[in-house]
Each structure stands twice: as C-alpha cells, then as structure tokens.
Design an enzyme around this catalytic site. Structure first.
Site, PDB file in Angstrom:
ATOM      1  N   ASP A  41       0.820  -1.200   0.000  1.00  0.00           N
ATOM      2  CA  ASP A  41       0.000   0.000   0.000  1.00  0.00           C
ATOM      3  C   ASP A  41       0.861   1.260   0.000  1.00  0.00           C
ATOM      4  OD1 ASP A  41      -2.008   1.842   0.227  1.00  0.00           O
ATOM      5  OD2 ASP A  41      -2.595   1.309   2.259  1.00  0.00           O
ATOM      6  N   ALA A  42       1.254   1.729   1.186  1.00  0.00           N
ATOM      7  CA  ALA A  42       2.005   2.984   1.286  1.00  0.00           C
ATOM      8  C   ALA A  42       3.047   2.852   2.381  1.00  0.00           C
ATOM      9  CB  ALA A  42       1.069   4.157   1.594  1.00  0.00           C
ATOM     10  N   GLY A  44       5.199   3.553   5.541  1.00  0.00           N
ATOM     11  CA  GLY A  44       4.776   4.114   6.815  1.00  0.00           C
ATOM     12  C   GLY A  44       3.614   3.373   7.438  1.00  0.00           C
ATOM     13  N   GLU A 209     -20.770   2.833  25.228  1.00  0.00           N
ATOM     14  CA  GLU A 209     -19.686   1.936  25.638  1.00  0.00           C
ATOM     15  C   GLU A 209     -20.259   0.799  26.474  1.00  0.00           C
ATOM     16  OE1 GLU A 209     -16.751  -0.220  26.583  1.00  0.00           O
ATOM     17  OE2 GLU A 209     -16.228   1.490  25.314  1.00  0.00           O
ATOM     18  N   ALA A 326       3.080   2.025  17.934  1.00  0.00           N
ATOM     19  CA  ALA A 326       4.045   2.198  16.858  1.00  0.00           C
ATOM     20  C   ALA A 326       5.481   2.136  17.361  1.00  0.00           C
ATOM     21  CB  ALA A 326       3.794   3.524  16.142  1.00  0.00           C
ATOM     22  N   HIS A 450      12.948  25.990  35.344  1.00  0.00           N
ATOM     23  CA  HIS A 450      11.739  26.651  35.841  1.00  0.00           C
ATOM     24  C   HIS A 450      11.431  27.859  34.950  1.00  0.00           C
ATOM     25  CE1 HIS A 450       8.786  28.203  38.669  1.00  0.00           C
ATOM     26  NE2 HIS A 450       9.347  29.398  38.536  1.00  0.00           N
TER      27      HIS A 450
END
Length: 474
Positions: A41-42, A44, A209, A326, A450
C-alpha cells in the site's frame, strides 16, 4: 517457483513497511544484511497514513480552534471558522512528506523495495503478488523474514464499514467535511481521542460503551479526569450499553443499544463511528505454509527476540500482540533485525511508554502501584498535582497530575502515570528512569528548568521521598 516468475534472493525479507517493518529493514541493511522490504500500500503503514499521524494532525487543528474560541479569560475573543477541506489538505501534506521520507531513508540505506502482497510458500520462500493488471508474481528466497503486516479496525457485527454511514477511524480521517452529529461506538483510546477532536471541531458527539467507564485498563482517577473533561466539552456518554443495530431514517442514522438486562435505547446521528479496537492482519500471509498459527486473538506469539515458533521468522508490531503501539513496533523491528544479523539483542517490555492524546493527555510507563504490589515490591508513591505547577497554571491547563511509583527500600523507579498537557512528552523522562533503574534521588536531584511542566516529575519524586517543596507530602 512457477514458470515465468521472477526469482530473487535476499538475506532478510521484511513484509510490511509500517513503523515496525521499515525500521527493521533499515536496521537490517545497516547491519550488512541484503534486505528486501515488501509493501502493498504505502510506506509508513497504517500509523503514518491512516492512524497516528493523521489523527494527531487533526487533534492539533482541533486544539487550535478550541483554544482560540475559549480564551476569554486571557482577554482573547475569537470565533474561528473551520475549513475542513483545507485542514484535510494540510494533513495530507504532512503525511506525504513523511511517507516520501520513509521511502528515501530505505533507499539511502540500501534496502530493496518491492510493491505487492507477500505470502509464504515455505520457511525460506515467499511469493510476491504485484498490484495491477499484468504485473505478475515474484518469488523471493530468504534466510530470515520479518512479518510486520500491522492491524485493521475491528468491525462490530451488523456495523460493516462498507455501509456508508458506518465509519472506521480510517474513514473518518479521510472525510472532507464532518457530520453535525456523530454516534461513537467505543470509549477506548481511539474513540476518546477522536470524540474529543470532533467535539472541538463542532460535531455533537454521543458515545456508547459496553463497559462502565472510559479507557478500560486505566486507573480510576485517570478515567475520572478524562471523562469529566470530555463531558465539560459536551460529549454525552452512555455506559453499560452495547451497540446492537442501526437504521437510516429521514432525520439521520438511529443506533440501537442494549444493556445486559435487555433494555434498549436509541441515539440519533448523521453517521456512526465504530472504534472498538484493532485486529492483526495475517490473512494474506498463508502462515500454514510454514507451520505458524495465530492465537485466538489473531496474534503471532514471539519471544523476547521477536522470533516466532519458526526460528528464522520474526513478527513485530501489531501482529505480535499487545500493546499495539508504533514505537513498540519499531523497537521490536530493531531487535528482530539485529538478531537476524547474529547479534544478542532482546526487548525489555517494562520500559515501553504508552500515550493517549485526549484532553488532557495521558501517558504511562512501567508499573502502577497495584502492579508493583502484586509483583512483590513494597511500593512508595509520589504525586504532583498540576494545579500546583506554575507553568501549568500559566498555560490555563491545570487538570491532571504526575505520579511516580518506586520500590520503597531501594527507591528504584518502577513506573509512572501522567495526566496533563504534553504528558506524551513528559513520560520520556520517567521511561528513561525505569530503563536505567534510576532512583528517586536521581530524578529529584536533577535540576529541572523553571517554569516548566517537567518540574512536576521532579516534584513527584521528591513527594515520594517525603521532601516535596511545592505540594504537601504524603
């Protein structure tokens, strides 16, 4: 080999060019292996093209809109208009830049690239079906193979993604215009990230849910913070209800839900987003040809070197099981390639952080207090509420906290849970502490800039020692 096939050979065959696959391929080539990367596909994978990157791009856009529209306390008054088509084009530009970058990196490292779908013939042979009419087949002989075929959205029975008003997360991220009303099935991390984003962009969102709260698996105070914030944004929740069906009416899409007791309810939207998780993709690989069988959840079992039960075949990323992240895929890809090159690499699962890009963000690494106790430690916990952080207050983002869990006797950091702005960035310090077995003193004694949010990590470590300055000690 079939007559007419092209035949090639390679040391390392990597199937899938997502964050696990392309990283494995590059590392394999860096280690001197002749490496071939197959992608149908692509470059990544789903993460870069249809998941992580597109969603975070839209989340950023939604945050810009929301921040501008709700900054009256700062003396800023604005009524931003959203051009979704323009935002979609911007997102696509980000994705295209990254996908082309992955391809260039692979080529620059000497990785051979093949377009097509790979399936195994035996433990040292795969066939590549090239896409497009007349493109034919190719046979590749290999010494080692890495399966990195990723995952796809799970479909709920009766809610097939082929039906136009039923959207997967991938479908949603391709839309040129957003629905005015949306029913979201699932309050896990994908459902919550996209629900928050859509609400900020102007969509009325209703979430159903089956379980009793958002983000199953997270501690109750984390869930409570995220749910409360989402409700304040206008998201409507209905817990303990499973989606059982839908139908189109003249006024939109009606989603029917059912409780365990058989009670039904109906919710109206212009579309329904099904976001109940992802499942591994292995159905194109013909794994039976090499004697591999996924487990009941579709995952391939691996050891700490990313090897499957077939010694020269590795599995990385989503096909190798939870957590489906990932960065975990990339870490596994590196390990797999280095082991294939004969090096003694192994993966330490304990120090893999996870992040949820809700509002506020959530990030975790290592053990919770309960997990540390169950593992036989005597845990000590330190916490810094962000309402005591000068930087958080100056950003108008004081919801949340930083929590550090350590072993009381040795003071070695075992884990951390962070809820707040930029938690996904702040967790890296805690992850490093877990990875290197740093102590509370190591973290607390490191001078932090800080005013920053990172000071909260230092303060949490001090709190665990009973020496916090800017929050009450436990």
């Amino acid at each position: 080999m079939v007559m007419g096939d092209i035949a090639t050979a390679t040391d390392l065959l990597v199937i899938g060019a997502g964050p696990g696959g392309y990283v494995a391929a590059i590392r394999g080539a860096q280690k001197g292996l002749d490496t071939t990367l197959v992608e149908k596909d692509a470059y990544g994978g789903a993460c870069l093209n249809r998941g992580c990157i597109p969603s975070k791009a839209f989340i950023h856009g939604a945050d810009v809109v929301h921040d501008a529209a709700t900054a009256e306390d700062l003396g800023i008054h604005a009524d931003p208009a959203v051009d979704m088509s323009r935002m979609q084009a911007w997102k696509s530009g980000v994705v295209d830049q990254l996908t082309s970058g992955v391809e260039k990196l692979c080529k620059a490292n000497g990785v051979s690239l093949l377009e097509g779908t790979a399936s195994f013939e035996d433990e040292h042979t795969a066939r590549i079906a090239h896409g497009g009419e007349g493109q034919g087949m190719e046979t590749v002989e290999f010494e080692h193979a890495v399966v990195a075929t990723g995952s796809r959205p799970i479909q709920v029975p009766g809610f097939e993604f082929a039906d136009e008003p039923v959207l997967s997360s991938e479908d949603l991220l391709q839309m040129e215009s957003l629905p005015d009303r949306l029913v979201v099935v699932g309050a896990g991390y994908i459902g919550m990230e996209l629900s928050t984003m859509l609400t900020k962009l102007g969509t009325d969102v209703t979430v159903v849910e089956m379980l009793d709260d958002v983000l199953p698996g997270y501690e109750s105070d984390v869930q409570r913070t995220i749910r409360s914030r989402a409700e304040s944004l206008g998201i409507e929740f209905h817990f303990g209800e499973g989606a059982s069906g839908w139908e189109e009416t003249g006024d939109g899409v009606v989603v029917t839900t059912e409780t365990e007791d058989g009670e039904t309810s109906e919710y109206l939207g212009d579309a329904v987003l099904v976001a109940v998780g992802r499942q591994p993709v292995t159905d194109t690989l013909e794994l039976e040809s090499i004697g591999l069988e996924p487990d009941e959840n579709g995952f391939l079992a691996t050891d700490d070197r990313a090897r499957t039960d077939v010694e020269n075949v590795f599995a990385v990323g989503d096909v190798a099981g939870e957590p489906m992240l990932a960065h975990k895929a990339s870490a596994e890809g590196i390990v797999a390639a280095e082991v294939a090159a004969g090096e003694p690499a192994a993966l330490d699962q304990q120090a893999i952080p996870a992040a949820v890009f809700t509002d506020p963000e959530i990030a975790t690494v290592g053990m919770t207090e309960a997990e540390a106790d169950e593992a036989g430690f005597d845990p000590v916990v330190g916490e810094m509420p962000l309402r005591a952080s000068g930087r958080a207050l100056s950003m108008g983002e004081s919801e949340g906290f930083v929590r550090i869990v350590a072993d009381e006797e040795s003071e070695i950091v075992l884990g951390g849970q962070l809820v707040g702005p930029n938690a996904s960035e702040l967790v890296a310090e805690v992850a490093l502490a877990v990875e290197m077995s740093a102590t509370l003193e190591d973290v607390a004694g490191t001078v932090h800039t800080h005013p920053t949010l990172a000071e909260a990590v230092m303060e949490a470590a001090e709190n665990a020692q009973g020496q916090a300055i800017h929050t009450l000690n436990r």
